[in-house]
Write a protein that holds these residues in place. Structure first.
Motif, PDB file in Angstrom:
ATOM      1  N   ALA A 152      34.604 -32.993  39.643  1.00  0.00           N
ATOM      2  CA  ALA A 152      33.417 -32.733  38.810  1.00  0.00           C
ATOM      3  C   ALA A 152      33.407 -31.336  38.201  1.00  0.00           C
ATOM      4  O   ALA A 152      32.791 -31.126  37.148  1.00  0.00           O
ATOM      5  N   GLU A 153      34.088 -30.400  38.835  1.00  0.00           N
ATOM      6  CA  GLU A 153      33.985 -28.988  38.451  1.00  0.00           C
ATOM      7  C   GLU A 153      34.201 -28.687  36.968  1.00  0.00           C
ATOM      8  O   GLU A 153      33.395 -27.985  36.362  1.00  0.00           O
ATOM      9  N   SER A 203      26.455 -33.962  35.646  1.00  0.00           N
ATOM     10  CA  SER A 203      26.028 -33.972  37.039  1.00  0.00           C
ATOM     11  C   SER A 203      27.064 -34.649  37.936  1.00  0.00           C
ATOM     12  O   SER A 203      27.912 -35.423  37.468  1.00  0.00           O
ATOM     13  N   LEU A 204      26.960 -34.364  39.209  1.00  0.00           N
ATOM     14  CA  LEU A 204      27.819 -35.006  40.195  1.00  0.00           C
ATOM     15  C   LEU A 204      27.580 -36.520  40.197  1.00  0.00           C
ATOM     16  O   LEU A 204      28.517 -37.301  40.350  1.00  0.00           O
ATOM     17  N   ALA A 205      26.333 -36.927  39.963  1.00  0.00           N
ATOM     18  CA  ALA A 205      26.010 -38.357  39.897  1.00  0.00           C
ATOM     19  C   ALA A 205      26.725 -39.025  38.718  1.00  0.00           C
ATOM     20  O   ALA A 205      27.234 -40.151  38.844  1.00  0.00           O
ATOM     21  N   ALA A 206      26.791 -38.341  37.590  1.00  0.00           N
ATOM     22  CA  ALA A 206      27.486 -38.895  36.422  1.00  0.00           C
ATOM     23  C   ALA A 206      28.981 -39.023  36.685  1.00  0.00           C
ATOM     24  O   ALA A 206      29.598 -40.038  36.343  1.00  0.00           O
ATOM     25  N   ILE A 207      29.567 -37.999  37.302  1.00  0.00           N
ATOM     26  CA  ILE A 207      30.997 -38.070  37.659  1.00  0.00           C
ATOM     27  C   ILE A 207      31.224 -39.202  38.643  1.00  0.00           C
ATOM     28  O   ILE A 207      32.208 -39.946  38.526  1.00  0.00           O
ATOM     29  N   SER A 208      30.319 -39.367  39.594  1.00  0.00           N
ATOM     30  CA  SER A 208      30.451 -40.454  40.575  1.00  0.00           C
ATOM     31  C   SER A 208      30.453 -41.820  39.900  1.00  0.00           C
ATOM     32  O   SER A 208      31.175 -42.723  40.326  1.00  0.00           O
ATOM     33  N   ALA A 257      39.044 -46.413  28.086  1.00  0.00           N
ATOM     34  CA  ALA A 257      38.446 -46.153  26.775  1.00  0.00           C
ATOM     35  C   ALA A 257      37.620 -44.870  26.740  1.00  0.00           C
ATOM     36  O   ALA A 257      37.385 -44.326  25.674  1.00  0.00           O
ATOM     37  N   ASP A 258      37.223 -44.374  27.892  1.00  0.00           N
ATOM     38  CA  ASP A 258      36.368 -43.197  27.945  1.00  0.00           C
ATOM     39  C   ASP A 258      37.204 -41.927  28.135  1.00  0.00           C
ATOM     40  O   ASP A 258      38.018 -41.854  29.056  1.00  0.00           O
ATOM     41  N   PRO A 259      37.001 -40.897  27.289  1.00  0.00           N
ATOM     42  CA  PRO A 259      37.809 -39.672  27.410  1.00  0.00           C
ATOM     43  C   PRO A 259      37.596 -38.924  28.724  1.00  0.00           C
ATOM     44  O   PRO A 259      38.535 -38.304  29.232  1.00  0.00           O
ATOM     45  N   THR A 260      36.397 -38.982  29.278  1.00  0.00           N
ATOM     46  CA  THR A 260      36.159 -38.311  30.569  1.00  0.00           C
ATOM     47  C   THR A 260      36.997 -38.972  31.655  1.00  0.00           C
ATOM     48  O   THR A 260      37.633 -38.287  32.465  1.00  0.00           O
ATOM     49  N   ARG A 261      37.032 -40.288  31.660  1.00  0.00           N
ATOM     50  CA  ARG A 261      37.813 -40.988  32.688  1.00  0.00           C
ATOM     51  C   ARG A 261      39.312 -40.759  32.499  1.00  0.00           C
ATOM     52  O   ARG A 261      40.048 -40.614  33.472  1.00  0.00           O
ATOM     53  N   ARG A 262      39.764 -40.691  31.243  1.00  0.00           N
ATOM     54  CA  ARG A 262      41.186 -40.394  31.019  1.00  0.00           C
ATOM     55  C   ARG A 262      41.518 -39.001  31.527  1.00  0.00           C
ATOM     56  O   ARG A 262      42.568 -38.776  32.132  1.00  0.00           O
ATOM     57  N   ARG A 263      40.621 -38.045  31.308  1.00  0.00           N
ATOM     58  CA  ARG A 263      40.847 -36.672  31.796  1.00  0.00           C
ATOM     59  C   ARG A 263      40.890 -36.646  33.317  1.00  0.00           C
ATOM     60  O   ARG A 263      41.723 -35.955  33.909  1.00  0.00           O
ATOM     61  N   ILE A 264      40.008 -37.410  33.952  1.00  0.00           N
ATOM     62  CA  ILE A 264      40.018 -37.486  35.417  1.00  0.00           C
ATOM     63  C   ILE A 264      41.360 -38.018  35.906  1.00  0.00           C
ATOM     64  O   ILE A 264      41.955 -37.482  36.855  1.00  0.00           O
ATOM     65  N   LEU A 265      41.871 -39.053  35.261  1.00  0.00           N
ATOM     66  CA  LEU A 265      43.173 -39.605  35.661  1.00  0.00           C
ATOM     67  C   LEU A 265      44.282 -38.565  35.501  1.00  0.00           C
ATOM     68  O   LEU A 265      45.166 -38.458  36.354  1.00  0.00           O
ATOM     69  N   GLU A 266      44.221 -37.800  34.405  1.00  0.00           N
ATOM     70  CA  GLU A 266      45.217 -36.741  34.206  1.00  0.00           C
ATOM     71  C   GLU A 266      45.147 -35.715  35.330  1.00  0.00           C
ATOM     72  O   GLU A 266      46.182 -35.250  35.816  1.00  0.00           O
TER      73      GLU A 266
END
Length: 115
Positions: free
Chosen positions: A38-39, A44-49, A16-25
């Motif tokens: 994360a780049e 932050s790196l903590a948020a990406i984690s 449901a989250d666009p950031t997570r969908r982008r990570i999967l892509e």
């Protein structure tokens, strides 16, 4: 030993989250170090984690340490399970949205019937 089927609620919540969908892509291309994931994001790196932890908990990715670097890789099993579930709804006929829009436009243009 076969792995249990992923929790569909967790899979869909993760998707449901666009950031997570982008990570999967991004992970479709190749395994990536967490810092490389994360780049492109302005967080932050903590948020990406945290995003990666949600994806891992849903079974969409796996993570392992190679030396000092933590790597992420796509794990297609959870996505496959969700896809099979969604395909079960394929028995319904697709809606022709153009025809539906024409119908609605026509209905709006017609004067109401007098009673």
């Amino acid at each position: 030993m076969p792995r249990p089927a992923p929790d569909l609620d967790a899979v869909f919540a993760a998707l449901a989250d666009p950031t997570r969908r982008r990570i999967l892509e991004m992970l479709l291309e190749d395994d990536m170090a967490v810092t490389d994931v994360a780049e492109p994001f302005e967080m932050s790196l903590a948020a990406i984690s945290k995003h990666l932890a949600i994806l891992a908990a849903a079974g969409l990715i796996s993570q392992d340490k190679r030396g000092r670097v933590k790597w992420c890789q796509l794990d297609p099993d959870a996505m496959r399970h969700a896809s099979v579930w969604m395909q079960s709804f394929g028995q319904f006929e697709a809606i022709n949205l153009d025809a539906f829009e024409r119908f609605l436009t026509q209905e709006r243009l017609q004067p109401p019937e007098e009673t």
